[in-house]
Design a protein around this motif. Structure first.
Motif, PDB file in Angstrom:
ATOM      1  N   ALA A 129      28.924 -19.205  23.073  1.00 31.50           N
ATOM      2  CA  ALA A 129      28.276 -18.125  22.132  1.00 31.50           C
ATOM      3  C   ALA A 129      28.141 -16.953  22.730  1.00 31.50           C
ATOM      4  CB  ALA A 129      26.916 -18.753  21.442  1.00 31.50           C
ATOM      5  N   ASP A 130      27.568 -16.707  23.908  1.00 27.83           N
ATOM      6  CA  ASP A 130      27.115 -15.665  24.502  1.00 27.83           C
ATOM      7  C   ASP A 130      28.502 -14.691  25.062  1.00 27.83           C
ATOM      8  OD1 ASP A 130      24.556 -15.984  23.892  1.00 27.83           O
ATOM      9  OD2 ASP A 130      24.137 -16.941  25.718  1.00 27.83           O
ATOM     10  N   PHE A 131      29.755 -15.714  25.549  1.00 24.25           N
ATOM     11  CA  PHE A 131      30.625 -15.312  26.230  1.00 24.25           C
ATOM     12  C   PHE A 131      31.871 -15.515  25.430  1.00 24.25           C
ATOM     13  CE2 PHE A 131      27.547 -15.159  29.442  1.00 24.25           C
ATOM     14  CZ  PHE A 131      27.679 -14.025  30.058  1.00 24.25           C
ATOM     15  N   ASP A 132      31.936 -15.594  23.902  1.00 22.04           N
ATOM     16  CA  ASP A 132      32.847 -15.933  23.374  1.00 22.04           C
ATOM     17  C   ASP A 132      33.867 -15.100  23.442  1.00 22.04           C
ATOM     18  OD1 ASP A 132      33.906 -17.732  21.004  1.00 22.04           O
ATOM     19  OD2 ASP A 132      33.723 -15.795  19.893  1.00 22.04           O
ATOM     20  N   VAL A 133      34.063 -13.823  23.313  1.00 21.74           N
ATOM     21  CA  VAL A 133      35.164 -12.878  23.655  1.00 21.74           C
ATOM     22  C   VAL A 133      35.935 -13.400  24.854  1.00 21.74           C
ATOM     23  CG1 VAL A 133      35.757 -10.587  23.877  1.00 21.74           C
ATOM     24  CG2 VAL A 133      34.122 -10.928  22.284  1.00 21.74           C
ATOM     25  N   GLN A 134      35.260 -13.816  25.797  1.00 14.51           N
ATOM     26  CA  GLN A 134      36.031 -13.971  27.309  1.00 14.51           C
ATOM     27  C   GLN A 134      36.473 -15.127  27.029  1.00 14.51           C
ATOM     28  OE1 GLN A 134      33.863 -13.488  31.227  1.00 14.51           O
ATOM     29  NE2 GLN A 134      33.437 -15.443  30.836  1.00 14.51           N
ATOM     30  N   VAL A 135      35.977 -16.345  26.523  1.00 13.34           N
ATOM     31  CA  VAL A 135      36.407 -17.680  26.298  1.00 13.34           C
ATOM     32  C   VAL A 135      37.677 -17.621  25.415  1.00 13.34           C
ATOM     33  CG1 VAL A 135      36.203 -19.905  25.232  1.00 13.34           C
ATOM     34  CG2 VAL A 135      34.275 -18.791  26.508  1.00 13.34           C
ATOM     35  N   ARG A 136      37.813 -16.892  24.408  1.00 15.09           N
ATOM     36  CA  ARG A 136      38.963 -16.682  23.606  1.00 15.09           C
ATOM     37  C   ARG A 136      40.038 -16.385  24.204  1.00 15.09           C
ATOM     38  NH1 ARG A 136      38.229 -13.716  19.443  1.00 15.09           N
ATOM     39  NH2 ARG A 136      35.874 -13.367  19.662  1.00 15.09           N
ATOM     40  N   THR A 137      39.596 -15.105  24.884  1.00 12.88           N
ATOM     41  CA  THR A 137      40.705 -14.155  25.865  1.00 12.88           C
ATOM     42  C   THR A 137      41.426 -14.935  26.829  1.00 12.88           C
ATOM     43  OG1 THR A 137      39.538 -11.955  25.256  1.00 12.88           O
ATOM     44  CG2 THR A 137      41.081 -12.048  27.035  1.00 12.88           C
ATOM     45  N   VAL A 138      40.595 -15.635  27.359  1.00 15.12           N
ATOM     46  CA  VAL A 138      41.034 -16.508  28.630  1.00 15.12           C
ATOM     47  C   VAL A 138      42.131 -17.905  28.155  1.00 15.12           C
ATOM     48  CG1 VAL A 138      40.744 -17.966  30.671  1.00 15.12           C
ATOM     49  CG2 VAL A 138      39.385 -15.951  30.409  1.00 15.12           C
ATOM     50  N   LEU A 139      41.318 -18.270  27.264  1.00 16.98           N
ATOM     51  CA  LEU A 139      42.296 -19.427  26.545  1.00 16.98           C
ATOM     52  C   LEU A 139      43.341 -19.215  25.844  1.00 16.98           C
ATOM     53  CD1 LEU A 139      39.319 -21.573  24.798  1.00 16.98           C
ATOM     54  CD2 LEU A 139      40.644 -22.140  26.816  1.00 16.98           C
ATOM     55  N   GLY A 140      43.504 -17.791  25.361  1.00 16.19           N
ATOM     56  CA  GLY A 140      44.789 -17.349  24.583  1.00 16.19           C
ATOM     57  C   GLY A 140      44.746 -17.695  23.284  1.00 16.19           C
ATOM     58  N   PRO A 141      46.042 -17.285  22.818  1.00 14.69           N
ATOM     59  CA  PRO A 141      46.150 -17.556  21.081  1.00 14.69           C
ATOM     60  C   PRO A 141      46.364 -19.141  20.798  1.00 14.69           C
ATOM     61  CG  PRO A 141      48.014 -16.383  21.924  1.00 14.69           C
ATOM     62  CD  PRO A 141      46.779 -16.300  23.156  1.00 14.69           C
ATOM     63  N   ASP A 142      46.833 -19.776  21.705  1.00 16.02           N
ATOM     64  CA  ASP A 142      47.209 -21.244  21.608  1.00 16.02           C
ATOM     65  C   ASP A 142      45.884 -22.139  21.541  1.00 16.02           C
ATOM     66  OD1 ASP A 142      49.971 -20.635  21.056  1.00 16.02           O
ATOM     67  OD2 ASP A 142      50.421 -21.184  23.143  1.00 16.02           O
ATOM     68  N   ARG A 143      44.912 -21.833  22.476  1.00 16.85           N
ATOM     69  CA  ARG A 143      43.891 -22.747  22.516  1.00 16.85           C
ATOM     70  C   ARG A 143      42.563 -21.801  22.107  1.00 16.85           C
ATOM     71  NH1 ARG A 143      43.184 -25.235  28.157  1.00 16.85           N
ATOM     72  NH2 ARG A 143      41.962 -26.493  26.793  1.00 16.85           N
ATOM     73  N   GLY A 144      42.561 -20.682  21.791  1.00  8.22           N
ATOM     74  CA  GLY A 144      41.296 -19.841  21.690  1.00  8.22           C
ATOM     75  C   GLY A 144      40.808 -19.802  20.293  1.00  8.22           C
ATOM     76  N   GLY A 145      41.354 -20.944  19.290  1.00  6.16           N
ATOM     77  CA  GLY A 145      40.934 -21.019  17.852  1.00  6.16           C
ATOM     78  C   GLY A 145      39.715 -21.980  17.832  1.00  6.16           C
ATOM     79  N   ASP A 146      39.689 -22.449  16.413  1.00  8.56           N
ATOM     80  CA  ASP A 146      38.463 -23.300  16.469  1.00  8.56           C
ATOM     81  C   ASP A 146      38.282 -24.311  17.331  1.00  8.56           C
ATOM     82  OD1 ASP A 146      37.468 -21.242  14.561  1.00  8.56           O
ATOM     83  OD2 ASP A 146      38.198 -22.396  12.770  1.00  8.56           O
ATOM     84  N   GLY A 147      39.471 -24.717  17.425  1.00 13.25           N
ATOM     85  CA  GLY A 147      39.593 -26.079  18.302  1.00 13.25           C
ATOM     86  C   GLY A 147      38.944 -26.100  19.718  1.00 13.25           C
ATOM     87  N   ARG A 148      38.590 -24.764  20.091  1.00 12.18           N
ATOM     88  CA  ARG A 148      38.053 -24.849  21.476  1.00 12.18           C
ATOM     89  C   ARG A 148      36.586 -25.333  21.612  1.00 12.18           C
ATOM     90  NH1 ARG A 148      37.172 -20.219  18.493  1.00 12.18           N
ATOM     91  NH2 ARG A 148      34.975 -18.663  18.537  1.00 12.18           N
ATOM     92  N   PHE A 149      36.007 -25.507  20.446  1.00 12.13           N
ATOM     93  CA  PHE A 149      34.528 -26.054  20.746  1.00 12.13           C
ATOM     94  C   PHE A 149      34.848 -27.615  20.626  1.00 12.13           C
ATOM     95  CE2 PHE A 149      33.722 -21.964  18.394  1.00 12.13           C
ATOM     96  CZ  PHE A 149      32.651 -21.599  19.107  1.00 12.13           C
TER      97      PHE A 149
END
Length: 210
Positions: free
Chosen positions: A171-191
Motif C-alpha cells: 500500500a505505502d509503496f504501491d507506485v514503486q511496486v508497480r513500476t518495478v514489476l512493469g506492465p506485465d506483472r504490475g496489475g491487480d494480480g500483483r496482490f
C-alpha cells in the motif's frame, strides 16, 4: 441544556460527516497532518469552511476521527486470529487479510504511516490503550502455539511486526511496486503473487522440522 443526553445524528448529518472524512482522507494521506488545512478539506468535500466546522471542531478533530475509524478497521484482521484454530491456517488468513487491506485501503495505510513517522503525536493514547493490548494478546497465542510445538520457535511480536511491514509495503509503496514489476506483472494480480510468496516465506519458516 446542561446534563441532557446528546442528540443522535440525523441521516443527513451522518452523510455530511462521511463526505468530510472521505475528503480529509484524500488530503491527509497525500499531504500529512502538517501539510493539510481545513480549507483544503472543505474544498475537497465541496462545502464551505463554516459548513464543515459545523460538523467538526477543526483539523485535529477530523484527523482524530479518521485515525480512530482507521485503527478499528486495521485491527480487525488481528482480532479475528483464533487461538482455537490451526496455527498455519490462522497465520495464512492473517497475511491474506492484511494484503487485502493494502489493496483496498491504500489511503488509510498512508495516513497511518504518516502519523507514525511523525512520532504518533496525536495517536499515542490509542496505540497504548487499543493496539498494544491486542498485539500482546495475540502474541501470547502465537507463543503458546510455539511452546506446544505446533509451529517453530519464533518471537511472536517480531513475527507480527514483520507481517505488518511486508503486507503494508504494497500500500505505502504501491507506485514503486508497480513500476518495478512493469506492465506485465504490475496489475491487480500483483496482490495474489505477493500473497503466494508471503505464505511460502512465513509458513515454511514456521513449519516444525522433525
Amino acid at each position: 441544556m446542561e446534563g441532557s443526553a446528546k442528540r443522535p445524528r440525523t441521516r443527513i448529518q451522518s452523510e455530511k460527516r462521511d463526505v468530510i472524512l472521505d475528503a480529509a482522507l484524500d488530503i491527509f494521506s497525500a499531504n500529512g497532518f502538517r501539510g493539510s488545512t481545513v480549507d483544503q478539506i472543505a474544498e475537497a468535500a465541496g462545502m464551505s469552511k463554516p459548513n464543515l466546522l459545523y460538523y467538526f471542531r477543526g483539523k485535529e478533530d477530523i484527523h482524530e476521527s479518521l485515525i480512530k475509524q482507521l485503527l478499528d478497521t486495521w485491527l480487525a484482521p488481528l482480532r479475528e486470529m483464533d487461538e482455537q484454530g490451526d496455527p498455519m491456517t490462522e497465520i495464512r488468513s492473517y497475511i491474506r487479510r492484511k494484503l487485502e487491506m493494502a489493496r483496498d485501503f491504500p489511503r488509510e495505510s498512508r495516513l497511518f504511516a504518516n502519523e507514525i513517522l511523525q512520532g504518533a503525536p496525536r495517536t499515542m493514547p490509542i496505540l497504548e490503550e487499543e493496539l498494544k493490548p491486542l498485539v500482546d494478546e495475540k502474541a501470547a497465542v502465537i507463543r503458546d502455539w510455539s511452546r506446544a510445538g505446533r509451529i517453530a520457535k519464533v518471537d511472536p511480536w517480531h513475527l507480527i511486526f514483520s507481517i505488518w511491514a511486508t503486507t503494508q509495503h504494497y500500500a505505502d509503496f504501491d507506485v514503486q511496486v508497480r513500476t518495478v514489476l512493469g506492465p506485465d506483472r504490475g496489475g491487480d494480480g500483483r496482490f495474489e503473487d505477493a500473497a503466494r510468496f508471503l505464505e511460502q516465506l512465513y509458513l515454511d519458516g514456521l513449519r516444525v522440522r522433525n
